[in-house]
Scaffold this active site. Structure first.
Site, PDB file in Angstrom:
ATOM      1  N   ASP A 187       8.183 -16.620  -1.433  1.00 20.51           N
ATOM      2  CA  ASP A 187       8.201 -15.443  -0.571  1.00 20.51           C
ATOM      3  C   ASP A 187       9.022 -15.790   0.665  1.00 20.51           C
ATOM      4  OD1 ASP A 187       7.421 -13.005   0.611  1.00 20.51           O
ATOM      5  OD2 ASP A 187       5.449 -13.161  -0.333  1.00 20.51           O
TER       6      ASP A 187
ATOM      7  N   HIS B 105      -1.114  -8.517  -2.650  1.00 23.46           N
ATOM      8  CA  HIS B 105      -1.999  -8.953  -1.563  1.00 23.46           C
ATOM      9  C   HIS B 105      -2.096  -7.937  -0.425  1.00 23.46           C
ATOM     10  CE1 HIS B 105       2.045  -9.663  -0.357  1.00 23.46           C
ATOM     11  NE2 HIS B 105       1.653  -9.892   0.880  1.00 23.46           N
TER      12      HIS B 105
END
Ligand code: GLC
Length: 567
Positions: free
Chosen positions: A99, A340
């Protein structure tokens, strides 16, 4: 652009490291913990990982506030651990996307620290500093009236000065200025570093926001009670984003065989998304949109009674069709229910009462859709929202914390706020992964961050799910293996996709044309419904009930009953 052959036919898994597996007992999930579960992931059929940020961070936004891109946060392990993770994953044919946070750094990043300390430094030009405005009473006001994503002004004053810096997320996450070539070059170096190390690509965080309206003029849209305006077009999907990405590709990405998946967020149109990711000219491979993530009306539903929170199946289907029609043959797209940043999909579109049936129906619908599927960790065992008791229970997330403060300011009482946050907060997806029945669900000796869902004691854990033949987990293993079979994979990728009975209010059904018709039918309701079907059923590939009720071309579909079949 087109991804290379090694990225074809992959099933992705989104992994939230802080709550995945703690190997050293400090209460935080870590890289050795992830490594210890790679065999599990391989067995599940996963061959592509997107791991949420592992970089060094003060953890204001749980890792999305980076203070050093070159270092792994000590809570997660060492740089050597990270190299080992890459080796171990690759040894199992699992590719790894990290990420990459490009829109902002932490305020504790040395670049920002230098920028603060020395207004003449190079780093000062990496960020947006502006003078405040003088209000009627002589008080210094922020440079404009924009509101950011975390319920505050986008400006933070530097104490003792009339200077402000710009941040669309938390005040500890100053936005960087992509117009500055020196700043861009810093990010290019970081990208090269990780690609040389062997990462297979990036999930490009908050990509949509790299370009801003740098006139920073006030927005004339409706202001809130604090005079702030939530006008996200001022910093979302502006034309400059494409030019930044194109330069990134020319300088870096085109020199590596990597996969690039961008987060382009809400309000993006499929045509803009195509400019980023089209096979022909897009600088990256695919982009996540948010359109399919909130179709049950929970978002913004504060004060609404529970019975009004119901999946709008027709709208959900339309969203998928809109994106398919724009993307088919022109670009790849990631398909996901949840990550998430969302509450658990089981609690949104599925059902706690029909946990197993709904988890299987959701997976089947997702997995065989056009695109690259991404599964969020825990969904494979049917994890659900946790049911917190008070607003403070959500405070581990800066977004929730700010939102709660703003809701209190608007006069909502704590019970109403808690009820709403239980429906919508992303903290729900960040509870520890449930591995077994031991203490803290086998996550580790100390629970981290968020409460553990006690249903791990009732069988919602990996170990118990493995042991039961008909479990959600075993259904996932079987279904993912099917998804990768060459015949089905080709049909999903190439067969013309279409909705079946798009106006059916309860059933999500679609087909892929090909040598045989591949059909997915899923009841999205906790009650029985009927679905007319005029084809001959040749083969049932997946089904989540023990028997089939099909008479006179009509399926009787029990709660969340689903089929994948050939006709
Ligand atoms: C992305 C991330 C989210 C984070 C935000 C700021 O949307 O997915 O978790 O809070 O960017 O980095």
């Amino acid at each position: 652009m087109k991804k290379s052959a090694r990225f074809e036919n992959r099933v992705g898994y989104i992994l939230y490291p802080a709550t995945f597996k703690d190997s050293n007992g400090d209460g935080v999930g870590d890289i050795p913990g992830i490594i210890s579960k790679l065999d599990y992931l391989k067995d599940l059929g996963i061959n592509l990982l997107w791991i949420c940020p592992l970089f060094q961070s003060p953890m204001d936004d749980n890792g999305y506030d980076v203070s050093s891109y070159e270092d792994i946060d000590p809570r997660y392990g060492t740089n050597e651990d990270f190299k080992r993770l890459l080796q171990e994953a690759h040894a199992r044919d699992i590719l790894v996307l990290i990420d990459f946070v490009l829109n902002h750094t932490s305020d504790e990043h040395p670049w920002f620290q230098k920028a603060l300390a020395d207004p003449n430094s190079e780093e000062r030009g990496y960020y947006f500093f502006r003078k405040g405005r003088i209000g009627k009473d002589g008080k210094i006001l922020p440079p404009n009236n924009w509101k950011g994503f975390f319920s505050t002004s986008v400006w933070e004053q530097i104490p003792g000065t009339d200077d402000f810096y710009f941040h669309i997320f938390s005040k500890k996450m100053p936005d960087v200025d992509w117009n500055n070539p020196k700043l861009r070059d810093r990010y290019y170096q970081i990208a090269r570093h990780y690609l040389e190390l062997g990462v297979d690509g990036f999930r490009l965080d908050a990509l949509a926001h790299l370009g801003k309206d740098t006139s920073f003029a006030d927005s004339s849209l409706q202001a809130d009670e604090n005079g702030l305006v939530y006008d996200t077009d001022r910093f979302s999907n502006r034309p400059e984003v494409l030019s930044y990405l194109t330069d990134f590709k020319d300088q870096v990405f085109s020199h590596y065989d990597c996969l690039l998946v961008g987060e382009v967020g809400g309000n993006v149109t499929p045509s803009t998304a195509l400019t980023y990711s089209s096979f022909e000219s897009g600088p990256i491979h695919m982009v996540f949109n948010f359109d399919t993530a909130w179709a049950n009306g929970a978002y913004g539903s504060i004060g609404k009674p529970d019975h009004e929170i119901k999946t709008d199946v027709i709208e959900l289907k339309k969203s998928f069709r809109r994106w398919y029609e724009a993307c088919n043959g022109k670009c790849d797209m990631p398909i996901y229910w949840e990550n998430h940043d969302h509450p658990r999909v089981l609690s949104q579109y599925g059902s706690i009462q029909y946990r197993e049936e709904s988890a299987k129906a959701l997976l089947t619908t997702l997995l065989f859709m056009y695109g690259t599927p991404f599964i969020y960790n825990g969904d494979e065992i049917g994890m659900s929202n946790c049911e917190y008791e008070k607003p403070e229970d959500f405070f581990s997330d800066v977004n929730a914390r700010n939102e709660i403060l703003s809701l209190r300011q608007r006069g909502f009482d704590d019970a109403t706020i808690t009820h709403y946050m239980n429906r919508t907060a992303r903290v729900n997806a960040r509870t520890p992964m449930q591995w077994d029945r031991s203490e803290n669900a086998g996550f580790g000796p100390k629970p981290y961050l968020n409460k553990i869902n006690q249903n791990y004691l009732q069988g919602v854990n990996v170990q118990d799910e493995y042991a039961r033949f008909e479990s959600v987990l075993n259904f996932y293993r079987y279904a993912i293996a099917k998804r990768k079979e060459p015949f089905l994979a080709a049909q999903v990728a190439m067969g013309k996709w279409d909705l079946l009975d798009p106006n059916h209010p309860d059933v999500f059904a679609y087909t892929h044309e090909g040598p045989e018709l591949l059909v997915c039918i899923a009841n999205f309701r906790p009650y029985t419904t009927y679905f007319s079907f005029y084809y001959n059923i040749k083969d049932i590939i997946l089904h989540n009930y023990g028997d089939v009720i099909f008479n006179n071309h009509v399926f009787e579909l029990r709660p969340f009953e689903c089929f994948l079949l050939k006709a």
